[in-house]
Design an enzyme around this catalytic site. Structure first.
Site: not given
Length: 556
Positions: A307, A341
């Site tokens: 990720e 994020c």
């Protein structure tokens, strides 16, 4: 939090007897830490106990604590004169020793019943939920610069939920079995991967580090955990809780290390079975390329999961609820200094609503307090994580001042004398393709593009094609037809997609998290399928009726 319901029967499946068990867990409640509350008093005491102190953190291989000569320090982001932790980097030889010890321990761990492995993680979750909650939160606040609420939702409920729900999914996975046929039974054995998994963790979520290492271990794997230098204290606390909960030695090796040294070492080992990564795109690409270059040396094709962040959007339609837009955007863009994020960093607003939204953002902006989250619990966010992050964001602010297409309408200042402080910054752009709308900043910087309200269809196409990322995004229309239209246009623009809500705040088991394109492999940790990523299933067919004839009927 764990309640197991056993079904009435057990069934013989090849080599094993499977109990049909459903495990009930619930999301851990988020505590409020109000004045006078028990949790606030416990947290304040934990913070006092850590004030001004430096924790010594070794590498841990099996039961052996190892110190190398390569000494490093974790600094508090909001007071960089405070050395939070003293730790050392594992060198190549030590990493190879860790690999060797892990591989030797793998078989026994993999053969342990999944229910036994799961109980370790249930126990760890209970410890974090109870006696160790304040300690893990305090270390996350001081070491990673989080406010009370941001530390709480990360290092307590999210981490607890990862451990509990993944344990639940691991147990229930055993019930996913193939069909039997007359005279034979078929069994699916969910083995761990043959080799070791390298877990590379980020600084911004204590929970992510615990999950990156914990889930593969839960599924019968052995793991080399490289914690982030800037999340060392909280990560070590989580590691120690896992060991206290019964995790055997050599299952997770705690090995702080230089990034390239760690990457070079693990990818050059024939025993590499997987990489579980959260971090930057360049680092992930480097690891993937190293795996590709070394494919011929591996015993198996390594699983690579990653990720890598995003350039997350808020799209506002003329039918939007303005207050919801303002509140959601402030939280998404500026909580934890934009270092999530999923944080919103680009926003698209129709010209008809921009005056209202602009004023709303500025009104809230004036009330935002940036400072020391330990001394002042009313702080909305604190300093960014370190000097590198500060310099990168400062560069973007300088770019905003010099670009003819950008105008800073709020904030834009920064100061690193005591801590790495950056003001929340709102920028207006006249060019929707300006690089500030394309590249990840990872700081408290929001850029807004104002569009003609009737061009919203073009803007949806623009959102989908501006950035290489596809992690999170949010749309704000009250018009149901626009909701449907945007859903189709932005189908591939975000792995986590929100309607009339901010782009941050995913909850384990409710919104499994991850994105595609440059944002990663979208394996959705927090969801029921994530545990399967770290297994190598074996199907066993056992025939109970002897085969007596070699000819087929048509041959008669």
């Amino acid at each position: 939090m764990l309640r197991a319901r056993s079904a009435v029967s057990q069934s013989w499946k090849g080599f094993k007897t499977f109990s049909c068990v459903a495990v009930e867990v619930k999301n851990e409640p988020v505590l409020e830490f109000k004045e006078g509350s028990k949790e606030r008093a416990e947290l304040e005491e934990a913070l006092r106990n850590l004030k001004g102190k430096t924790e010594e953190i070794p590498c841990v291989i099996g039961n052996e604590e190892v110190w190398t000569k390569d000494i490093r320090f974790q600094l508090s982001p909001f007071n960089h004169s405070h050395q939070v932790a003293k730790f050392c980097y594992a060198d190549k030889d030590l990493l190879n020793k860790a690999i060797e010890a892990s591989v030797a321990a793998r078989r026994e761990w993999d053969l342990k019943p999944v229910s036994d492995r799961a109980q370790i993680f249930f126990k760890a979750a209970d410890i974090i939920s109870g006696p160790k909650r304040a300690e893990v939160l305090a270390k996350t606040m001081i070491g990673q610069g989080k406010t009370v609420v941001q530390a709480e939702i990360d290092a307590a409920p999210e981490l607890i939920d990862f451990f509990r729900f993944n344990a639940k999914h691991a147990i229930e996975l055993e019930d996913q079995q193939p069909l039997d046929s007359d005279g034979s039974t078929n069994t699916m054995l969910y083995r761990g991967l043959e080799g070791f998994v390298a877990a590379v963790a980020p600084f911004n979520f204590t929970a992510i580090g615990g999950n990156l290492a914990g889930t593969p271990a839960l599924m019968g794997n052995v793991v080399l955990w490289k914690p982030s230098d800037t999340a060392m204290s909280a990560s070590y606390a989580v590691y120690k809780i896992l060991r206290e909960s019964g995790l055997p030695p050599n299952i997770i090796q705690f090995v702080p290390a230089d990034g390239p040294v760690f990457g070079d070492t693990v990818t050059s080992s024939e025993h590499l079975a997987g990489i579980n990564f959260t971090g930057s795109v360049p680092t992930f690409k480097r690891l993937w390329k190293q795996v590709a270059q070394n494919l011929d040396i591996y015993k198996n094709f390594p699983r690579v999961a990653g990720e890598c962040g995003g350039k997350n959007f808020h799209f506002v339609h003329k039918s939007a609820d303005v207050r919801s837009v303002v509140t959601g955007t402030i939280r998404s863009a500026f909580e934890y200094g934009g270092q999530k994020c999923s944080a919103c960093s680009r926003m698209y607003v129709p010209d008809s609503l921009w005056p209202q939204i602009r004023q709303g953002l500025l009104d809230v902006y004036k009330q935002i307090k940036v400072g020391d989250p330990v001394e002042d619990f009313s702080t909305f966010f604190s300093a960014v994580i370190d000097d590198k992050s500060f310099s990168r964001i400062k560069g973007w602010l300088e770019h905003a001042r010099s670009s003819p297409h950008l105008k800073i309408i709020a904030g834009g200042n920064c100061d690193d004398k005591k801590g790495y402080f950056v003001e929340p910054t709102i920028i207006e752009t006249t060019d929707p393709q300006e690089k500030i709308m394309n590249e990840e900043i990872f700081g408290p910087v929001l850029t807004v593009y104002v569009y003609p309200e009737n061009d919203y269809k073009k803007v949806l196409h623009l959102i989908d094609n501006t950035s290489p990322y596809a992690l999170t995004g949010a749309i704000f229309p009250q018009d149901k037809s626009v909701i449907e239209e945007a859903g189709k246009a932005l189908r591939n623009a975000a792995g986590n997609y929100y309607i009339n809500d901010k782009s941050t705040g995913s909850i384990v088991a409710q919104q499994p998290f991850g994105g595609a394109r440059a944002s990663g492999t979208n394996d959705k940790p927090g969801g029921p399928h994530y545990v399967l990523r770290w297994t190598s299933p074996q199907v066993v067919k056992q025939t109970h009726v002897p085969l007596t004839e070699w000819k087929y009927p048509y041959m008669s």
